[in-house]
Design a protein around this motif. Structure first.
Motif, PDB file in Angstrom:
ATOM      1  N   ALA A  11       4.884  47.034  -7.985  1.00 45.78           N
ATOM      2  CA  ALA A  11       4.864  48.311  -7.267  1.00 45.78           C
ATOM      3  C   ALA A  11       3.595  48.405  -6.419  1.00 45.78           C
ATOM      4  O   ALA A  11       2.485  48.333  -6.941  1.00 45.78           O
ATOM      5  N   ASP A  12       3.787  48.545  -5.118  1.00 43.61           N
ATOM      6  CA  ASP A  12       2.663  48.640  -4.183  1.00 43.61           C
ATOM      7  C   ASP A  12       3.188  49.257  -2.893  1.00 43.61           C
ATOM      8  O   ASP A  12       4.248  48.849  -2.400  1.00 43.61           O
ATOM      9  N   THR A  35      11.073  45.366  -6.794  1.00 44.50           N
ATOM     10  CA  THR A  35       9.803  45.843  -6.240  1.00 44.50           C
ATOM     11  C   THR A  35       9.942  47.325  -5.923  1.00 44.50           C
ATOM     12  O   THR A  35      11.050  47.810  -5.667  1.00 44.50           O
ATOM     13  N   ALA A  36       8.836  48.031  -5.938  1.00 48.55           N
ATOM     14  CA  ALA A  36       8.838  49.466  -5.658  1.00 48.55           C
ATOM     15  C   ALA A  36       7.696  49.809  -4.713  1.00 48.55           C
ATOM     16  O   ALA A  36       6.660  49.140  -4.715  1.00 48.55           O
ATOM     17  N   LYS A  37       7.901  50.849  -3.909  1.00 50.62           N
ATOM     18  CA  LYS A  37       6.890  51.254  -2.936  1.00 50.62           C
ATOM     19  C   LYS A  37       6.189  52.553  -3.310  1.00 50.62           C
ATOM     20  O   LYS A  37       5.341  53.044  -2.574  1.00 50.62           O
ATOM     21  N   ASN A  38       6.527  53.111  -4.463  1.00 47.24           N
ATOM     22  CA  ASN A  38       5.841  54.320  -4.933  1.00 47.24           C
ATOM     23  C   ASN A  38       5.938  54.411  -6.453  1.00 47.24           C
ATOM     24  O   ASN A  38       6.735  53.705  -7.078  1.00 47.24           O
ATOM     25  N   VAL A  53       6.247  41.935 -17.478  1.00 47.96           N
ATOM     26  CA  VAL A  53       4.991  42.396 -16.888  1.00 47.96           C
ATOM     27  C   VAL A  53       5.276  43.273 -15.677  1.00 47.96           C
ATOM     28  O   VAL A  53       6.172  42.959 -14.876  1.00 47.96           O
ATOM     29  N   ALA A  54       4.542  44.368 -15.549  1.00 46.75           N
ATOM     30  CA  ALA A  54       4.630  45.228 -14.367  1.00 46.75           C
ATOM     31  C   ALA A  54       3.285  45.212 -13.656  1.00 46.75           C
ATOM     32  O   ALA A  54       2.256  45.510 -14.267  1.00 46.75           O
ATOM     33  N   PHE A  55       3.294  44.836 -12.386  1.00 46.58           N
ATOM     34  CA  PHE A  55       2.082  44.874 -11.566  1.00 46.58           C
ATOM     35  C   PHE A  55       2.088  46.176 -10.772  1.00 46.58           C
ATOM     36  O   PHE A  55       3.046  46.464 -10.049  1.00 46.58           O
ATOM     37  N   LEU A  56       1.010  46.961 -10.904  1.00 44.64           N
ATOM     38  CA  LEU A  56       0.968  48.290 -10.301  1.00 44.64           C
ATOM     39  C   LEU A  56      -0.283  48.491  -9.460  1.00 44.64           C
ATOM     40  O   LEU A  56      -1.401  48.223  -9.920  1.00 44.64           O
ATOM     41  N   ASP A  57      -0.083  48.969  -8.239  1.00 44.36           N
ATOM     42  CA  ASP A  57      -1.210  49.384  -7.416  1.00 44.36           C
ATOM     43  C   ASP A  57      -1.711  50.719  -7.967  1.00 44.36           C
ATOM     44  O   ASP A  57      -0.962  51.436  -8.633  1.00 44.36           O
ATOM     45  N   ILE A  58      -2.975  51.055  -7.705  1.00 44.36           N
ATOM     46  CA  ILE A  58      -3.480  52.354  -8.171  1.00 44.36           C
ATOM     47  C   ILE A  58      -3.001  53.469  -7.251  1.00 44.36           C
ATOM     48  O   ILE A  58      -2.373  54.433  -7.679  1.00 44.36           O
ATOM     49  N   GLU A  59      -3.298  53.352  -5.964  1.00 38.67           N
ATOM     50  CA  GLU A  59      -3.020  54.426  -5.023  1.00 38.67           C
ATOM     51  C   GLU A  59      -1.639  54.261  -4.405  1.00 38.67           C
ATOM     52  O   GLU A  59      -1.443  53.487  -3.477  1.00 38.67           O
TER      53      GLU A  59
END
Length: 215
Positions: A11-12, A35-38, A53-59
């Motif tokens: 997600a990014d 994949t996700a955009k929010n 595993v989930a990779f996540l952006d902070i903002e």
């Protein structure tokens, strides 16, 4: 575990970062589920089909990476959560520790380090980017130990001070005496090992705003 058996959701909200990481992980042999955009989409996708595993952006829009982790943790999924960000400030790292992420990588990290992180979190370990110096890690842990000493009432006081409320305004909000507020302030300053000078608590709060948001 074979890489092909390790499923991943990313997600990014930055299209290039999202596509780049997806391609690198696919080429390395991992199974990319979605994949996700929010943040809202990330929660929906991870809940419907929990990845390894989930990779996540902070903002991210709607919900940031930390909020996503906090909500998903309540579901007790087996998914391991890894933050990927440009932020290397100690406040962000402490917030990551507080919400219970399993890994924290910088977006500048190599695919080699990303794979090392995956291997470690899959084995049940935590992994933080090697870009964080050892003394920085020690300082982060020290700050978290001090924060853990705060009582619920003291955490409430910190949140109100972060809103720049005066002692009298805090008294009115909590229906307590100024003497009680002053006692809380004194205890907080002592537990955080701050200098007992004017505005010392407010200065600390401004330097650790990411942590205060999670109190």
């Amino acid at each position: 575990m074979l890489k092909s058996n390790i499923s991943i959701i990313i997600a990014d909200d930055h299209p290039m970062m999202l596509k780049g990481l997806e391609q690198e992980l696919e080429q390395a042999g991992y199974s990319i589920l979605a994949t996700a955009k929010n943040g809202a989409s990330a929660i929906e996708l991870i809940t419907e089909n929990p990845p390894s595993v989930a990779f996540l952006d902070i903002e991210m829009p709607f919900l940031n990476g930390f909020e996503v982790v906090k909500r998903l943790k309540e579901l007790n999924l087996k998914t391991r959560y890894v933050i990927m960000s440009y932020h290397k400030e100690k406040g962000f790292v402490m917030q990551a520790r507080k919400v219970g992420v399993h890994g924290y990588l910088l977006k500048e990290d190599s695919i080699t380090e990303i794979e090392q992180c995956i291997e470690q979190v899959i084995q049940g370990n935590n992994y933080y980017s090697k870009s964080f110096k050892e003394d920085f890690e020690l300082q982060t842990e020290k700050e978290m130990r001090k924060i853990a000493l705060l009582t619920p009432s003291e955490r409430t006081i910190i949140r109100l001070v972060s809103q720049e409320k005066t002692s009298q305004e805090i008294c009115d909000v909590l229906s307590i005496s100024k003497r009680t507020v002053d006692k809380h302030r004194t205890n907080i300053i002592a537990k955080l090992e701050l200098e007992p000078v004017s505005n010392t608590l407010l200065d600390w709060i401004r330097s650790h705003k990411e942590i205060v948001l999670g109190l």
